[in-house]
Motif scaffolding. Structure first.
Motif, mmCIF file in Angstrom:
data_model
loop_
_atom_site.group_PDB
_atom_site.id
_atom_site.type_symbol
_atom_site.label_atom_id
_atom_site.label_comp_id
_atom_site.label_asym_id
_atom_site.label_seq_id
_atom_site.Cartn_x
_atom_site.Cartn_y
_atom_site.Cartn_z
ATOM 1 N N TYR A 28 -6.137 14.489 -15.212
ATOM 2 C CA TYR A 28 -7.195 14.797 -14.252
ATOM 3 C C TYR A 28 -8.395 13.895 -14.510
ATOM 4 C CZ TYR A 28 -5.216 19.288 -12.656
ATOM 5 O OH TYR A 28 -4.437 20.277 -12.103
ATOM 6 N N ASP A 30 -12.127 14.283 -13.155
ATOM 7 C CA ASP A 30 -12.973 15.136 -12.341
ATOM 8 C C ASP A 30 -14.169 14.408 -11.754
ATOM 9 O OD1 ASP A 30 -11.659 17.785 -12.411
ATOM 10 O OD2 ASP A 30 -11.850 17.504 -14.555
ATOM 11 N N GLY A 33 -11.514 13.273 -8.573
ATOM 12 C CA GLY A 33 -10.591 14.244 -7.996
ATOM 13 C C GLY A 33 -9.130 13.894 -8.194
ATOM 14 N N CYS A 226 -7.793 15.693 -19.559
ATOM 15 C CA CYS A 226 -8.905 15.845 -18.611
ATOM 16 C C CYS A 226 -10.045 14.904 -18.979
ATOM 17 C CB CYS A 226 -9.410 17.276 -18.615
ATOM 18 S SG CYS A 226 -8.178 18.487 -18.111
ATOM 19 N N ALA A 229 -14.424 16.259 -17.548
ATOM 20 C CA ALA A 229 -14.295 17.698 -17.307
ATOM 21 C C ALA A 229 -15.645 18.390 -17.235
ATOM 22 C CB ALA A 229 -13.441 18.333 -18.397
ATOM 23 N N LEU A 232 -16.656 19.733 -13.812
ATOM 24 C CA LEU A 232 -15.985 20.866 -13.186
ATOM 25 C C LEU A 232 -16.990 21.953 -12.814
ATOM 26 C CD1 LEU A 232 -12.800 21.358 -15.381
ATOM 27 C CD2 LEU A 232 -12.824 20.996 -12.917
ATOM 28 N N ARG A 240 -8.072 25.882 -13.813
ATOM 29 C CA ARG A 240 -7.106 24.839 -14.206
ATOM 30 C C ARG A 240 -6.170 25.340 -15.292
ATOM 31 N NH1 ARG A 240 -9.641 19.198 -14.980
ATOM 32 N NH2 ARG A 240 -9.721 19.534 -12.726
#
Length: 251
Positions: A28, A30, A33, A226, A229, A232, A240
């Motif tokens: 991921y 963040d 996206g 991630c 993160a 988020l 998640r």
């Protein structure tokens, strides 16, 4: 992990033989996206192609040092296993002026120009996309890797006792990486197949590399890696963890 596994590349081969379809790395970002999930088979294919590029087109040989100026990213994980496959030393955030080759993300291109050897640039764009305009003096990884072979065989056997990784100033052999990763697995909550570790740690320390790649690989588990993160939403991490069926976290 099999009893005969001595290097990270050995661990990947064992994982491929055991269950090629299971998830290995889910990534991921963040900030963008992006979400990418790679099965063992897909990850191993990327590793083979990258190792062929490294050994063939870039003429890297066992003992050469590759400075990896890259963040915690699924393509960084690919390069780490490709280096292990060839027998070259992966130097995380290493000095490009002292390296035989350099592999750099878009934020490290200026620093990477200090390397007098081959230079490879990674755009780190979603789906492994290429640079809109190739950086001057660099090969674009996304352009070079697709045409590489899907199977890899090293020109010379990789000695598990030779240096394989440098991180935070510490040099480790392939055998030491494998042994430490296996030893870390229980403390990270990786108790066996099916375990799924979410890591928000950067790749600039052994703890980050172990949680974000090597320990899950050694334990027959998988990692949810991630980046950014901290962007988020307040309940985003909890969602998640539930959605990805995470069993342990490292932050």
């Amino acid at each position: 992990m099999n009893a005969t596994d001595r290097t990270p590349a050995d661990l990947l081969r064992s994982a491929l033989a055991a269950d090629p379809s299971r998830p290995l790395v889910t990534y991921y970002d963040d900030a963008t996206g992006e979400r990418v999930e790679l099965s063992v088979a897909t990850f191993a294919n990327w590793v083979s192609k990258t190792a062929n590029l490294l050994q063939g087109d870039l003429a890297a040989a066992p003992g050469d040092r590759v400075a990896l100026l890259l963040p915690a990213h699924w393509q960084t994980a690919v390069w780490l296993l490709a280096c292990s496959s060839v027998g070259v030393i992966a130097d995380m955030d290493g000095d490009p002026a002292a390296a035989d080759l350099v592999v750099a993300g878009p934020d490290a291109l200026d620093a990477a120009r200090a390397c007098t050897g081959e230079r490879v640039a990674l755009a780190l764009r979603p789906l492994g996309g290429r640079f809109p305009q190739p950086p001057d003096g660099f090969l674009d990884f996304a352009v070079e890797v697709p045409g590489q072979g899907d199977r890899f065989a090293p020109y010379a056997p990789v000695d598990a006792e030779d240096p394989a990784l440098i991180v935070a100033g510490a040099e480790l052999s392939g055998a030491e990486v494998t042994e430490r990763a296996l030893g870390d697995a229980p403390d990270l909550g990786l108790t066996g197949p099916g375990a799924r570790l979410l890591s928000m740690l950067p790749y600039d320390t052994w703890a980050g590399l172990s949680a974000g790649l090597f320990a899950p690989l050694a334990a027959g588990a998988s990692v949810v890696l991630c980046r950014h993160a901290d962007r988020l939403a307040e309940d985003g991490l909890a969602r998640r963890i539930e959605d990805e069926r995470v069993t342990a976290t490292a932050a």
